[in-house]
Design an enzyme around this catalytic site. Structure first.
Site, PDB file in Angstrom:
ATOM      1  N   ASN A   1      -7.931   1.456   7.340  1.00 36.77           N
ATOM      2  CA  ASN A   1      -7.502   0.784   6.117  1.00 36.77           C
ATOM      3  C   ASN A   1      -8.765   0.509   5.306  1.00 36.77           C
ATOM      4  OD1 ASN A   1      -6.485  -0.835   4.126  1.00 36.77           O
ATOM      5  ND2 ASN A   1      -5.420  -2.246   5.491  1.00 36.77           N
TER       6      ASN A   1
ATOM      7  N   ARG B   1      -4.065   4.097   5.743  1.00 40.70           N
ATOM      8  CA  ARG B   1      -3.151   3.312   4.918  1.00 40.70           C
ATOM      9  C   ARG B   1      -3.521   3.566   3.459  1.00 40.70           C
ATOM     10  NH1 ARG B   1      -3.415  -2.719   2.742  1.00 40.70           N
ATOM     11  NH2 ARG B   1      -1.353  -2.735   1.837  1.00 40.70           N
TER      12      ARG B   1
ATOM     13  N   HIS C   1       4.280  -2.900  -0.009  1.00 34.55           N
ATOM     14  CA  HIS C   1       4.551  -3.320   1.377  1.00 34.55           C
ATOM     15  C   HIS C   1       5.591  -2.436   2.059  1.00 34.55           C
ATOM     16  CE1 HIS C   1       3.593  -7.568  -0.316  1.00 34.55           C
ATOM     17  NE2 HIS C   1       2.502  -7.121   0.279  1.00 34.55           N
TER      18      HIS C   1
ATOM     19  N   ARG D   1      -0.585 -14.854  -7.403  1.00 34.03           N
ATOM     20  CA  ARG D   1       0.130 -14.034  -8.406  1.00 34.03           C
ATOM     21  C   ARG D   1       1.397 -14.742  -8.872  1.00 34.03           C
ATOM     22  NH1 ARG D   1       0.246  -8.615  -4.929  1.00 34.03           N
ATOM     23  NH2 ARG D   1      -1.069  -9.711  -3.461  1.00 34.03           N
TER      24      ARG D   1
ATOM     25  N   GLU E   1       2.275  -2.706  10.627  1.00 30.66           N
ATOM     26  CA  GLU E   1       2.054  -1.540   9.767  1.00 30.66           C
ATOM     27  C   GLU E   1       1.169  -0.494  10.462  1.00 30.66           C
ATOM     28  OE1 GLU E   1       1.184  -4.755   7.138  1.00 30.66           O
ATOM     29  OE2 GLU E   1       1.756  -3.519   5.418  1.00 30.66           O
TER      30      GLU E   1
END
Ligand code: AMP
Length: 404
Positions: free
Chosen positions: A7, A92, A181, A242, A389
């Site tokens: 990643n 990823r 996601h 956010r 993940e």
């Protein structure tokens, strides 16, 4: 197969080394400050439960990858005899645009398409390209597979992904809902489907990935019907920093009132809003809980920040049940979803209209482990399912490489 999951961020690189036959993670670690003074690697050998940190120069991602291989094959901290035991690398990738609807083996054509995704996620894509090129330099003979966060959401119909803007913006600029996601939603929805007593094609599942970034997805028959994140990961529910969905007219209004440039207003919405902006305390849900418990100066606003998220999650669950014509299961995952029992209880209270009978006692003990948090009589099953993940990336990589 033994897969190295990578990643890559712009100055960091996280990795896990996974055996996909047993699902055992042999080692994991993090390279930080790549290309900056004082770069370091933190490596953990999980079979022996030992770890180490070394400050070592890494001028680019290729240097970082060479260091990762050095530690994977190290006599004391390693888990394999030599590099030949690494079967493949799985990356990823945050954004695959509309080019990628599933994981794919790296090729020149794939690399060229990934370059085009810079438009949608400039910083992330740049970092992924550095990670991929670093692997090509450090381990040129290893197959590499790309696994996209957006791929799972590519099954949405145009009704869900087209915005009601002039249609040529979609055609000219690719402005549409992409979601995020996806690898997490795919994993937890598939785990949930296995627990339901019906064929996958008949399942209706709502997955709530609630972390520093949060998104909610409606998965019908194993395919995404709708998701809360949009053209960018700014859309949907309130997050750590956010704002999530707001009236779009607020943007030009605030720009005028506060004399802000597009970049500045973007920063406000991405970095200064959400939990942090509303509470004035922190972007971290744990800090909000502490502020509320201690009754500190901003405790009311900390509670408001939590209440806003709860209200919005309830609205998404209600609307997704509506578009799927029902719901069999609701899943909570990621940092907040897996660990914050109080928030899960607030979300699932007063949902009897939907057929949710919540098990408060089970919920109170569910923390970071798979657990049913609805009663046996509940028409809708509610579960905590820890996301994974990296395992999805490793499994996809192994499947693609096995078929070569
Ligand atoms: P993530 O982005 O998935 O790492 O999630 C980060 C968010 O999860 C933060 O708001 C944290 O407060 C929350 N979180 C992570 N771990 C825990 C924990 N053990 N207990 C409560 N909240 C947690």
């Amino acid at each position: 197969m033994k897969i190295l999951v990578v990643n890559a961020g712009s100055s960091s690189l996280k990795y896990q080394f996974i055996d996909t036959d047993t699902n055992v993670v042999f080692a994991k670690g993090l390279c930080e400050r790549i290309g900056i003074e004082g770069s370091l690697i933190n490596h953990k050998q999980l079979l022996k439960s030992i770890g180490t940190t070394e400050t070592a120069p890494m001028k680019n991602h290729a240097d970082a990858m060479k260091l990762v291989v050095k530690y994977l094959t190290d006599a004391e901290y390693g888990c394999i005899a030599d590099m030949n035991e690494i079967d493949a690398i799985g990356h990823r990738v945050v954004h695959g645009g509309a080019y990628f609807s599933e994981s794919i083996l790296l090729s020149d054509d794939v690399l060229a398409k990934l370059e085009l995704c810079r438009d949608f996620a400039p910083l992330h894509t740049e970092a992924h390209l550095m990670g991929i090129k670093g692997c090509l330099e450090a381990m040129p003979e290893k197959p590499q597979v790309l696994v996209f966060d957006t791929a799972f959401h590519q099954s949405m119909a145009p009704d869900a992904y087209i915005y009601a803007l002039p249609y040529e913006y979609y055609e000219k600029y690719g402005i549409r809902r992409y979601g995020a996601h996806g690898t997490s939603h795919r994993y937890v929805s598939a785990e949930m489907a296995k627990l339901l007593d019906k064929p996958v094609e008949e399942t209706k599942i709502i997955t709530c990935h609630l972390g520093n970034g949060s998104s909610i997805t409606a998965v019908k028959g194993g395919k995404v019907m709708d998701t809360s994140m949009g053209f960018t990961p700014l859309a949907g529910v309130e997050m750590g920093t956010r704002c999530g969905d707001i009236d779009p007219a607020i943007v030009p209004y605030v720009m005028e009132k506060e004399n802000l440039t597009p970049d500045q207003v973007n920063t406000v919405m991405n970095k200064k809003s959400g939990f942090l902006g509303v509470s004035g305390v922190s972007s971290d849900a744990r800090d909000l809980d502490t502020a509320i418990k201690e009754g500190s100066a901003n405790s009311e606003r900390a509670q408001l920040a939590i209440n806003i998220l709860v209200h919005q999650i309830k609205k998404f669950i209600g609307s997704y049940a509506a578009v799927m014509n029902g719901v069999d299961a609701i899943v909570f995952t990621a940092g907040i979803g897996e660990n914050n029992a109080a928030l899960r209880e607030l979300v699932c209270s007063n949902m009897e209209y939907l057929g949710v009978e919540f098990d408060k006692a089970a919920n109170a003990t569910a923390r970071g482990v798979m657990m049913k948090i609805s009663t046996d009589n509940s028409k809708v099953a509610v579960y905590v399912i820890p996301t994974n993940e990296e395992l999805v990336i490793a499994k996809d990589t192994a499947a693609i490489v096995a078929a070569l």
